[in-house]
Each structure stands twice: as structure tokens, then as C-alpha cells.
Scaffold this motif. Structure first.
Motif, PDB file in Angstrom:
ATOM      1  N   ASP A 228      -8.933  10.264  -4.026  1.00  0.00           N
ATOM      2  CA  ASP A 228      -8.602  11.450  -3.239  1.00  0.00           C
ATOM      3  C   ASP A 228      -9.659  11.705  -2.164  1.00  0.00           C
ATOM      4  OD1 ASP A 228      -6.298  11.942  -4.675  1.00  0.00           O
ATOM      5  OD2 ASP A 228      -7.268  13.291  -6.100  1.00  0.00           O
ATOM      6  N   GLU A 229     -10.908  11.452  -2.499  1.00  0.00           N
ATOM      7  CA  GLU A 229     -12.004  11.676  -1.556  1.00  0.00           C
ATOM      8  C   GLU A 229     -11.916  10.755  -0.345  1.00  0.00           C
ATOM      9  OE1 GLU A 229     -16.803  10.800  -1.325  1.00  0.00           O
ATOM     10  OE2 GLU A 229     -15.882  11.109  -3.287  1.00  0.00           O
ATOM     11  N   VAL A 230     -11.642   9.464  -0.564  1.00  0.00           N
ATOM     12  CA  VAL A 230     -11.661   8.503   0.546  1.00  0.00           C
ATOM     13  C   VAL A 230     -10.301   8.331   1.200  1.00  0.00           C
ATOM     14  CG1 VAL A 230     -13.583   7.263  -0.511  1.00  0.00           C
ATOM     15  CG2 VAL A 230     -11.248   6.463  -0.927  1.00  0.00           C
ATOM     16  N   GLY A 231      -9.243   8.841   0.576  1.00  0.00           N
ATOM     17  CA  GLY A 231      -7.956   8.849   1.255  1.00  0.00           C
ATOM     18  C   GLY A 231      -6.926   7.824   0.827  1.00  0.00           C
ATOM     19  N   LEU A 232      -6.977   7.312  -0.408  1.00  0.00           N
ATOM     20  CA  LEU A 232      -6.004   6.344  -0.924  1.00  0.00           C
ATOM     21  C   LEU A 232      -5.981   5.080  -0.062  1.00  0.00           C
ATOM     22  CD1 LEU A 232      -2.998   8.631  -2.004  1.00  0.00           C
ATOM     23  CD2 LEU A 232      -5.084   8.084  -3.268  1.00  0.00           C
ATOM     24  N   PHE A 233      -4.942   4.260  -0.229  1.00  0.00           N
ATOM     25  CA  PHE A 233      -4.825   3.001   0.503  1.00  0.00           C
ATOM     26  C   PHE A 233      -4.380   3.275   1.937  1.00  0.00           C
ATOM     27  CE2 PHE A 233      -4.466   1.607  -3.888  1.00  0.00           C
ATOM     28  CZ  PHE A 233      -5.198   0.424  -3.896  1.00  0.00           C
ATOM     29  N   ASP A 234      -4.877   2.465   2.857  1.00  0.00           N
ATOM     30  CA  ASP A 234      -4.481   2.558   4.257  1.00  0.00           C
ATOM     31  C   ASP A 234      -3.116   1.888   4.407  1.00  0.00           C
ATOM     32  OD1 ASP A 234      -4.073   2.249   7.006  1.00  0.00           O
ATOM     33  OD2 ASP A 234      -6.189   1.895   7.418  1.00  0.00           O
ATOM     34  N   GLU A 235      -2.096   2.681   4.712  1.00  0.00           N
ATOM     35  CA  GLU A 235      -0.728   2.158   4.751  1.00  0.00           C
ATOM     36  C   GLU A 235      -0.439   1.331   5.993  1.00  0.00           C
ATOM     37  OE1 GLU A 235       2.033   5.311   3.951  1.00  0.00           O
ATOM     38  OE2 GLU A 235       1.153   5.753   1.978  1.00  0.00           O
ATOM     39  N   THR A 236      -1.388   1.264   6.929  1.00  0.00           N
ATOM     40  CA  THR A 236      -1.205   0.396   8.096  1.00  0.00           C
ATOM     41  C   THR A 236      -1.673  -1.025   7.824  1.00  0.00           C
ATOM     42  OG1 THR A 236      -3.390   0.804   9.111  1.00  0.00           O
ATOM     43  CG2 THR A 236      -1.622   2.391   9.588  1.00  0.00           C
ATOM     44  N   ILE A 237      -2.237  -1.279   6.642  1.00  0.00           N
ATOM     45  CA  ILE A 237      -2.726  -2.606   6.275  1.00  0.00           C
ATOM     46  C   ILE A 237      -1.814  -3.162   5.186  1.00  0.00           C
ATOM     47  CG2 ILE A 237      -4.656  -3.919   5.301  1.00  0.00           C
ATOM     48  CD1 ILE A 237      -6.531  -1.817   6.489  1.00  0.00           C
ATOM     49  N   ARG A 238      -1.109  -4.232   5.488  1.00  0.00           N
ATOM     50  CA  ARG A 238      -0.109  -4.761   4.550  1.00  0.00           C
ATOM     51  C   ARG A 238      -0.689  -5.749   3.552  1.00  0.00           C
ATOM     52  NH1 ARG A 238       4.362  -3.705   7.939  1.00  0.00           N
ATOM     53  NH2 ARG A 238       3.926  -1.586   8.664  1.00  0.00           N
ATOM     54  N   ARG A 239      -1.763  -6.436   3.900  1.00  0.00           N
ATOM     55  CA  ARG A 239      -2.455  -7.360   2.990  1.00  0.00           C
ATOM     56  C   ARG A 239      -3.952  -7.110   3.146  1.00  0.00           C
ATOM     57  NH1 ARG A 239       0.733  -9.947  -0.570  1.00  0.00           N
ATOM     58  NH2 ARG A 239      -0.667 -11.719  -0.608  1.00  0.00           N
ATOM     59  N   GLY A 240      -4.716  -7.319   2.069  1.00  0.00           N
ATOM     60  CA  GLY A 240      -6.139  -7.021   2.132  1.00  0.00           C
ATOM     61  C   GLY A 240      -6.423  -5.539   2.019  1.00  0.00           C
ATOM     62  N   GLU A 241      -5.414  -4.767   1.623  1.00  0.00           N
ATOM     63  CA  GLU A 241      -5.586  -3.317   1.505  1.00  0.00           C
ATOM     64  C   GLU A 241      -6.618  -2.939   0.445  1.00  0.00           C
ATOM     65  OE1 GLU A 241      -3.088  -4.610  -1.674  1.00  0.00           O
ATOM     66  OE2 GLU A 241      -2.810  -4.945   0.464  1.00  0.00           O
TER      67      GLU A 241
ATOM     68  N   PRO B 232       0.806  -1.222   0.000  1.00  0.00           N
ATOM     69  CA  PRO B 232       0.000   0.000   0.000  1.00  0.00           C
ATOM     70  C   PRO B 232       0.839   1.272   0.000  1.00  0.00           C
ATOM     71  CG  PRO B 232      -0.134  -1.106   2.122  1.00  0.00           C
ATOM     72  CD  PRO B 232       0.536  -2.050   1.190  1.00  0.00           C
ATOM     73  N   VAL B 233       2.017   1.241   0.619  1.00  0.00           N
ATOM     74  CA  VAL B 233       2.901   2.404   0.590  1.00  0.00           C
ATOM     75  C   VAL B 233       3.367   2.669  -0.836  1.00  0.00           C
ATOM     76  CG1 VAL B 233       5.090   3.360   1.423  1.00  0.00           C
ATOM     77  CG2 VAL B 233       3.636   2.036   2.972  1.00  0.00           C
ATOM     78  N   GLY B 234       3.752   1.591  -1.533  1.00  0.00           N
ATOM     79  CA  GLY B 234       4.179   1.743  -2.920  1.00  0.00           C
ATOM     80  C   GLY B 234       3.055   2.207  -3.826  1.00  0.00           C
ATOM     81  N   LEU B 235       1.856   1.660  -3.621  1.00  0.00           N
ATOM     82  CA  LEU B 235       0.717   2.078  -4.425  1.00  0.00           C
ATOM     83  C   LEU B 235       0.428   3.563  -4.231  1.00  0.00           C
ATOM     84  CD1 LEU B 235      -1.659  -0.974  -3.897  1.00  0.00           C
ATOM     85  CD2 LEU B 235      -0.680  -0.234  -6.086  1.00  0.00           C
ATOM     86  N   ASN B 236       0.429   4.011  -2.990  1.00  0.00           N
ATOM     87  CA  ASN B 236       0.154   5.424  -2.730  1.00  0.00           C
ATOM     88  C   ASN B 236       1.229   6.325  -3.322  1.00  0.00           C
ATOM     89  OD1 ASN B 236      -2.208   4.847  -1.404  1.00  0.00           O
ATOM     90  ND2 ASN B 236      -1.379   5.117   0.654  1.00  0.00           N
ATOM     91  N   ALA B 237       2.492   5.900  -3.235  1.00  0.00           N
ATOM     92  CA  ALA B 237       3.566   6.698  -3.828  1.00  0.00           C
ATOM     93  C   ALA B 237       3.383   6.810  -5.339  1.00  0.00           C
ATOM     94  CB  ALA B 237       4.926   6.070  -3.501  1.00  0.00           C
TER      95      ALA B 237
ATOM     96  N   GLU C 112      -6.626  -9.428  11.135  1.00  0.00           N
ATOM     97  CA  GLU C 112      -6.555  -8.022  11.553  1.00  0.00           C
ATOM     98  C   GLU C 112      -7.768  -7.241  11.067  1.00  0.00           C
ATOM     99  OE1 GLU C 112      -5.337  -4.465  13.161  1.00  0.00           O
ATOM    100  OE2 GLU C 112      -4.316  -6.387  13.456  1.00  0.00           O
ATOM    101  N   LEU C 113      -8.190  -7.498   9.829  1.00  0.00           N
ATOM    102  CA  LEU C 113      -9.363  -6.800   9.292  1.00  0.00           C
ATOM    103  C   LEU C 113     -10.626  -7.198  10.049  1.00  0.00           C
ATOM    104  CD1 LEU C 113      -8.597  -6.969   5.463  1.00  0.00           C
ATOM    105  CD2 LEU C 113      -8.433  -4.983   6.964  1.00  0.00           C
TER     106      LEU C 113
END
Length: 356
Positions: A178-191, A80-85, A238-239
Motif C-alpha cells: 500500500d505504501e509503494v503503490g502495488l504493481f505498476d500496471e503499465t509494465i506487462r513483464r518484469g513487473e 500486473p492488472v490481475g495481481l492488483n485486482a 523498456e525497463l
């Protein structure tokens, strides 16, 4: 890495792809993206993790050869960090997620754009069609494509176009992201599932189109597969901690299997040691019959038509319970203590066999 350019272009498509240790698959994945026939501008943004197998050097060579390819850093190596970048560096209003272990079918992007326009959806996904080269990978791919293997989600073989809970990879409207806030970077799988939950909660539509097809290449070894499924199960746990029953019932089947196996082992040991020598046949049947039924199911899947050669069928006997039990063990750990820093270790320090 290439610098991000300001957005604002009214039309165009940005493909985004997180990449880590994918030297055997990256070029084929990139070629499938660049071969998409589109009437609008397009770019491919690769988010490069700290690979150890030559992937970064290959990505730079590909970018040097085609100005549609742009590179950004993902030092954390998390998807998710890479996707957001990559999304933040993108220039166009439609985002198409691509996986380095996948290949888009011809016409995928154009069809997805038409479906977005026709349905008004915020995110559109299609079928993940797994393929394999070796007997092991073919066995895994067959189970990926089967409801028995991964629980029957629409993108594993659905045939009817419809509203969906989530979307495989996803062709998304940037303004909604942009409205919902991109991927949640605290979730490593199931993002992707969590992002689509927020999209739906915001009143937008997620859509499944079975005419969209992506080829996916599963992990190449038993250990890597087990690691992948354990990590995926942990993050689903976790989800569940975070979102409870918003998770579908199918996610609870593998942990139930793990618990049944554990109870059966304990009861079996106690019977052998004489502690439960007087246990009734009815109780024994209630404990052991589900496992007998599961073993027969695994055998039936391995022997079913289309199961391939003898080596592939033998691998199926091992792969199916590996997928279920690894996922279930990970799930229980994730529910009980949270996923914490669980990562998909199958992506780290790998050496893959090149695709033909």
C-alpha cells in the motif's frame, strides 16, 4: 465473481494468482496452495482473464468446492492488472503471489512467514525450480535451473540466504505494498523487478531464502517459448529505458549476442560477395571467435552430465540459443522503441497437455 470483503483482520494470508488459459496447470497449482499448513486464516484470490480453454469454468468449479477460493475479474488479461485486482480484493495482511504454472512446496508459506518475521523484510522469495514432462520441456527446465540459461539470478539456484535485488513470486507485507503503490500496471513483464526496486528505494528489505522452493512448469513448445522470451526481453528493454543502469549487467548479454550474430552475418555476406575480400585474419577472428566460443558452450551444455536422453540433448542445442536470441531481439526492440503493447503471446489461445 465474488465480491470483495472489507479488510482489517490482524493475521492471515492471502494467496493471489492471475490466471489465463491454464486449464492444464490450474488445479495442481490451486491444490498446492490449499495444502499449505498454516496456523492463521488463509484465502486464495484468483484473477481470471478471458480464457478460451475452459480455465474459467474450472476455476468456478474449484471455488464452488472450497470457500477459501475467491474470484475476481481481470478482463485486460495483463498480469500486473490481475495481481492488483486480487490484492485489492484480499482480506489479510500478508500477500503471497502464486503463478498458475507453478506449485508451492509443502511448508512454503509457513517457512516464508517465519523468514518475514525473522528478517523484518518487506518481501521474501525463494528458488524457482523448473520441472518438465516431455524431452522438450525437460530441456527448457534444465536451462532454467542453470546459470547459463537465465543468467544466474539467485532464485534460479542460489544457495546462500541474503538480501536480494528481487524475489521470485514474493511473500509480501500488505502495508508496504500500500505504501509503494502495488504493481505498476503499465509494465506487462518484469513487473516484480520494478515493484521490488520501489520497495528497496523506500528503505525496505527484499530477502532471498533458498529453503523456499516453487516448482515451475515451462512452456511446452518451441514457438511458445520463443514468444515468451521475446516478450520478456522487450519489457526488460523498456525497463532499461525507464531505469537505466539499475538493471543488472547480466541483462545485456543476450542483446550483445544478437549484435555479434548480426555483424558476423553481414561480414560473412560481404566476404562471400568479394566486398571484404581483403579483410585481415585478425578482424575476422575478432568477429567469428565469439560465435565459435558460444557454439562450443551450447554443445558443452547439451553434452554435460545430467542432460537427459538423446532427444532432450538435441532440444537443448536448439532451446538455449532460442532463449538467448529471442530475449536479445526483444530487448533491442524494447530499448529502441519501447515495449509499447507487447504481450506474452504464448499465454493466448493455448491448449495444454494436462499434468499427470
Amino acid at each position: 465473481m465474488q465480491e470483495s470483503e472489507p479488510r482489517g483482520t490482524a493475521v492471515g494470508v492471502s494467496f493471489v494468482m492471475p490466471v489465463l488459459n491454464e486449464s492444464a496447470y490450474l488445479q495442481h497449482a490451486v491444490e498446492s496452495v490449499l495444502a499449505q499448513d498454516l496456523d492463521v486464516p488463509a484465502e486464495l484470490v484468483l484473477a481470471l482473464g478471458p480464457s478460451t480453454d475452459g480455465t474459467t469454468e474450472l476455476a468456478r468449479a474449484l471455488a464452488d468446492g472450497d470457500d477459501r477460493i475467491r474470484l475476481v475479474d481481470n478482463p485486460a488479461a495483463h498480469i500486473p492488472v490481475g495481481l492488483n485486482a486480487a490484492i485489492r480484493a484480499s482480506r489479510y495482511p500478508t500477500i503471497i503471489r502464486v503463478d498458475a504454472h507453478s506449485e508451492l512446496s509443502p511448508g512454503y508459506a509457513a517457512r516464508a512467514l517465519r523468514t518475514l518475521e525473522r528478517t523484518g523484510a518487506a518481501n521474501v522469495g525463494g528458488v524457482m525450480h523448473a520441472e518438465g514432462r516431455t524431452p522438450f520441456q525437460k530441456a527448457v527446465a534444465r536451462l532454467y535451473n542453470s546459470p547459463v540459461g537465465l543468467g544466474g539470478g539467485a532464485y534460479h539456484g542460489g544457495a546462500r540466504e541474503s538480501e536480494a535485488e528481487s524475489a521470485y513470486l514474493g511473500v509480501m507485507r500488505r502495508d508496504v505494498l500500500d505504501e509503494v503503490g502495488l504493481f505498476d500496471e503499465t509494465i506487462r513483464r518484469g513487473e516484480d523487478w520494478e515493484l521490488n526496486l520501489r520497495i528497496r528505494q523506500a528503505g525496505h528489505l527484499v530477502w532471498f531464502d533458498p529453503d523456499l522452493s516453487v516448482t515451475y512448469w515451462p512452456r511446452e513448445s518451441w514457438l511458445r517459448l520463443a514468444r515468451q522470451f521475446r516478450a520478456t526481453g522487450a519489457w526488460r528493454g523498456e525497463l532499461v529505458r525507464r531505469f537505466g543502469r539499475r538493471n543488472g549487467l547480466r541483462f545485456f548479454a543476450p542483446p550483445a549476442l544478437v549484435l555479434i550474430v548480426a555483424v558476423a552475418i553481414v561480414v560473412g555476406v560481404l566476404q562471400l560477395t568479394g566486398v571484404l575480400a581483403g579483410v585481415s585474419s585478425l578482424i575476422a577472428a575478432a568477429i567469428y571467435l565469439p560465435l565459435v566460443a558460444y557454439a562450443l558452450l551450447v554443445l558443452a551444455v547439451a553434452l554435460a552430465p545430467g542432460g537427459g536422453g538423446i532427444r532432450q540433448r538435441l532440444w537443448t542445442l536448439l532451446v538455449l540459443p532460442t532463449m538467448h536470441l529471442s530475449w536479445g531481439l526483444g530487448f533491442l526492440a524494447g530499448v529502441l522503441r519501447g515495449a509499447r503493447d507487447t504481450v506474452d503471446a504464448s499465454r493466448l489461445g493455448t491448449r495444454n497437455t494436462p499434468l499427470p
